[in-house]
Design a protein around this motif. Structure first.
Motif, mmCIF file in Angstrom:
data_model
loop_
_atom_site.group_PDB
_atom_site.id
_atom_site.type_symbol
_atom_site.label_atom_id
_atom_site.label_comp_id
_atom_site.label_asym_id
_atom_site.label_seq_id
_atom_site.Cartn_x
_atom_site.Cartn_y
_atom_site.Cartn_z
ATOM 1 N N VAL A 266 4.545 -0.872 4.282
ATOM 2 C CA VAL A 266 5.013 -1.053 5.656
ATOM 3 C C VAL A 266 4.391 0.053 6.510
ATOM 4 O O VAL A 266 4.610 1.237 6.262
ATOM 5 C CB VAL A 266 6.552 -0.960 5.737
ATOM 6 C CG1 VAL A 266 7.019 -1.127 7.191
ATOM 7 C CG2 VAL A 266 7.201 -1.996 4.839
ATOM 8 N N THR A 267 3.613 -0.341 7.523
ATOM 9 C CA THR A 267 2.936 0.627 8.393
ATOM 10 C C THR A 267 3.285 0.334 9.851
ATOM 11 O O THR A 267 2.880 -0.695 10.381
ATOM 12 C CB THR A 267 1.409 0.572 8.200
ATOM 13 O OG1 THR A 267 1.082 0.811 6.824
ATOM 14 C CG2 THR A 267 0.712 1.624 9.067
ATOM 15 N N PRO A 268 4.023 1.217 10.495
ATOM 16 C CA PRO A 268 4.363 1.006 11.907
ATOM 17 C C PRO A 268 3.133 1.101 12.807
ATOM 18 O O PRO A 268 2.179 1.813 12.507
ATOM 19 C CB PRO A 268 5.331 2.165 12.203
ATOM 20 C CG PRO A 268 5.824 2.621 10.877
ATOM 21 C CD PRO A 268 4.673 2.405 9.940
ATOM 22 N N PHE A 269 3.151 0.381 13.905
ATOM 23 C CA PHE A 269 2.103 0.495 14.907
ATOM 24 C C PHE A 269 2.351 1.723 15.763
ATOM 25 O O PHE A 269 3.486 2.128 15.968
ATOM 26 C CB PHE A 269 2.070 -0.746 15.797
ATOM 27 C CG PHE A 269 1.377 -1.921 15.173
ATOM 28 C CD1 PHE A 269 -0.005 -1.965 15.089
ATOM 29 C CD2 PHE A 269 2.125 -2.965 14.635
ATOM 30 C CE1 PHE A 269 -0.654 -3.048 14.506
ATOM 31 C CE2 PHE A 269 1.487 -4.042 14.059
ATOM 32 C CZ PHE A 269 0.102 -4.084 13.986
ATOM 33 N N ALA B 213 -2.335 0.394 2.332
ATOM 34 C CA ALA B 213 -1.979 1.434 3.309
ATOM 35 C C ALA B 213 -3.235 2.141 3.810
ATOM 36 O O ALA B 213 -3.351 2.465 5.001
ATOM 37 C CB ALA B 213 -0.999 2.438 2.697
ATOM 38 N N THR B 214 -4.187 2.380 2.902
ATOM 39 C CA THR B 214 -5.477 2.941 3.318
ATOM 40 C C THR B 214 -6.243 1.924 4.160
ATOM 41 O O THR B 214 -6.904 2.271 5.147
ATOM 42 C CB THR B 214 -6.314 3.350 2.095
ATOM 43 O OG1 THR B 214 -5.604 4.344 1.358
ATOM 44 C CG2 THR B 214 -7.659 3.927 2.515
ATOM 45 N N GLY B 215 -6.141 0.651 3.780
ATOM 46 C CA GLY B 215 -6.783 -0.403 4.562
ATOM 47 C C GLY B 215 -6.234 -0.479 5.978
ATOM 48 O O GLY B 215 -6.997 -0.624 6.948
ATOM 49 N N GLU C 34 0.245 8.592 7.572
ATOM 50 C CA GLU C 34 1.462 9.404 7.536
ATOM 51 C C GLU C 34 2.719 8.557 7.741
ATOM 52 O O GLU C 34 3.783 8.853 7.179
ATOM 53 C CB GLU C 34 1.389 10.490 8.606
ATOM 54 C CG GLU C 34 0.348 11.571 8.317
ATOM 55 C CD GLU C 34 0.124 12.499 9.492
ATOM 56 O OE1 GLU C 34 0.767 12.282 10.548
ATOM 57 O OE2 GLU C 34 -0.683 13.430 9.365
ATOM 58 N N ALA C 35 2.596 7.495 8.528
ATOM 59 C CA ALA C 35 3.773 6.683 8.847
ATOM 60 C C ALA C 35 4.042 5.586 7.824
ATOM 61 O O ALA C 35 5.106 4.968 7.842
ATOM 62 C CB ALA C 35 3.589 6.050 10.234
#
Length: 283
Positions: A280-283, A124-126, A154-155
């Protein structure tokens, strides 16, 4: 911003593949791992397998942040190489003093350095550092890069299965009470990251049910996103389970595949063997 060049820095807990980091132009500063009386540098002379074995054998394992001097040396070198400013994206300040070291070094750096607390850990940091780098590559300002990294952090939804909470308890990353409850009830804990800290999410009776729940929650997070998402699966000494989780997430979401990698030594020291997580990271 003609003539400016923004450099992006992160730390080794971001789990970036060296090839990906180089392609994105991201400089990675390693953390240290102490096994017994010996100190190692993540990504250089210690592997996740070594950490997993040490933990299984009850060898004392701890981690340490980069010093402000180490950060300053990186910032000075980037400035010497032509960077006019730097965006430095790191794991949650609630989990490590790495962000603080970056801030202390930033105050002495020869060019402006904006430090970003991703409020996350692992890939997530990556992903947050990657968003900052892509913002810069597209001509964005330092403020744009910072906003991109903060937004990604944050997302992000991080869902983590661990065999036991004992390793997180030892490292002070989760409260003793929560660890005791997990052990006493003989449940398999699911964890998440909330407000920069590791917190219990659910308790499930078996490993199989826990991993199925991780798949379901990851799919829910991806489907709830307004657009596309980045997804990554990580593990420590549990490749078969991680590959199965990635396959099931990809199948549920209609994706060709979801990448899997083993966490680095530093994260591994805190989560312990058997951990499987989905980010899971949204664009």
């Amino acid at each position: 911003m003609t003539g400016s060049r923004i450099a992006v820095v992160t730390d080794s807990t971001a789990s970036l593949d060296p090839t990906d980091a180089e392609r994105e132009g991201i400089t990675v500063l390693p953390l240290k791992v102490v096994i017994g009386a010996d100190t190692f540098t993540e990504g250089i002379d210690v592997t996740p397998e070594v950490i997993a074995e040490a933990l299984r054998e009850f060898v004392p394992v701890s981690t340490s942040r980069p010093t402000p001097e180490e950060f300053l040396a990186v910032y000075e070198q980037l400035a010497a190489d032509g960077a006019t400013s730097i965006v430095s994206v790191h794991l949650s300040a609630k989990m490590s003093g790495t962000f603080e070291s970056a801030q202390l070094a930033a105050a002495r750096a020869p060019v402006p350095v904006m430090c970003v607390d991703s409020t996350q850990v692992g890939i997530a940091t990556g992903f947050a550092a990657g968003r900052a780098a892509r913002s810069c590559a597209e001509g964005g300002s330092e403020a744009d890069a910072v906003a991109a990294a903060l937004g990604a952090g944050e997302a992000s939804t991080v869902l983590m299965y661990v065999d036991t909470l004992e390793y997180l308890r030892r490292g002070g990353r989760i409260g003793s009470a929560a660890a005791l409850i997990g052990s006493a009830l003989a449940v398999k804990p699911l964890l998440t990251i909330s407000d920069g800290a590791v917190v219990p999410l659910e308790r499930v009776r078996t490993t199989g049910k826990a991993l199925s729940r991780v798949v379901a929650l990851a799919a829910e997070a991806a489907e709830a996103a307004p657009g596309d998402v980045e997804i990554g699966v990580q593990h420590l000494a549990n490749a078969e389970a991680a590959e199965d989780v990635a396959r099931r997430v990809a199948q549920t979401l209609g994706l060709e595949q979801v990448p899997v990698n083993e966490v680095g030594a530093v994260i591994g020291a805190h989560v312990g063997p058997g951990m499987v997580s989905v980010t899971v990271t949204p664009f």
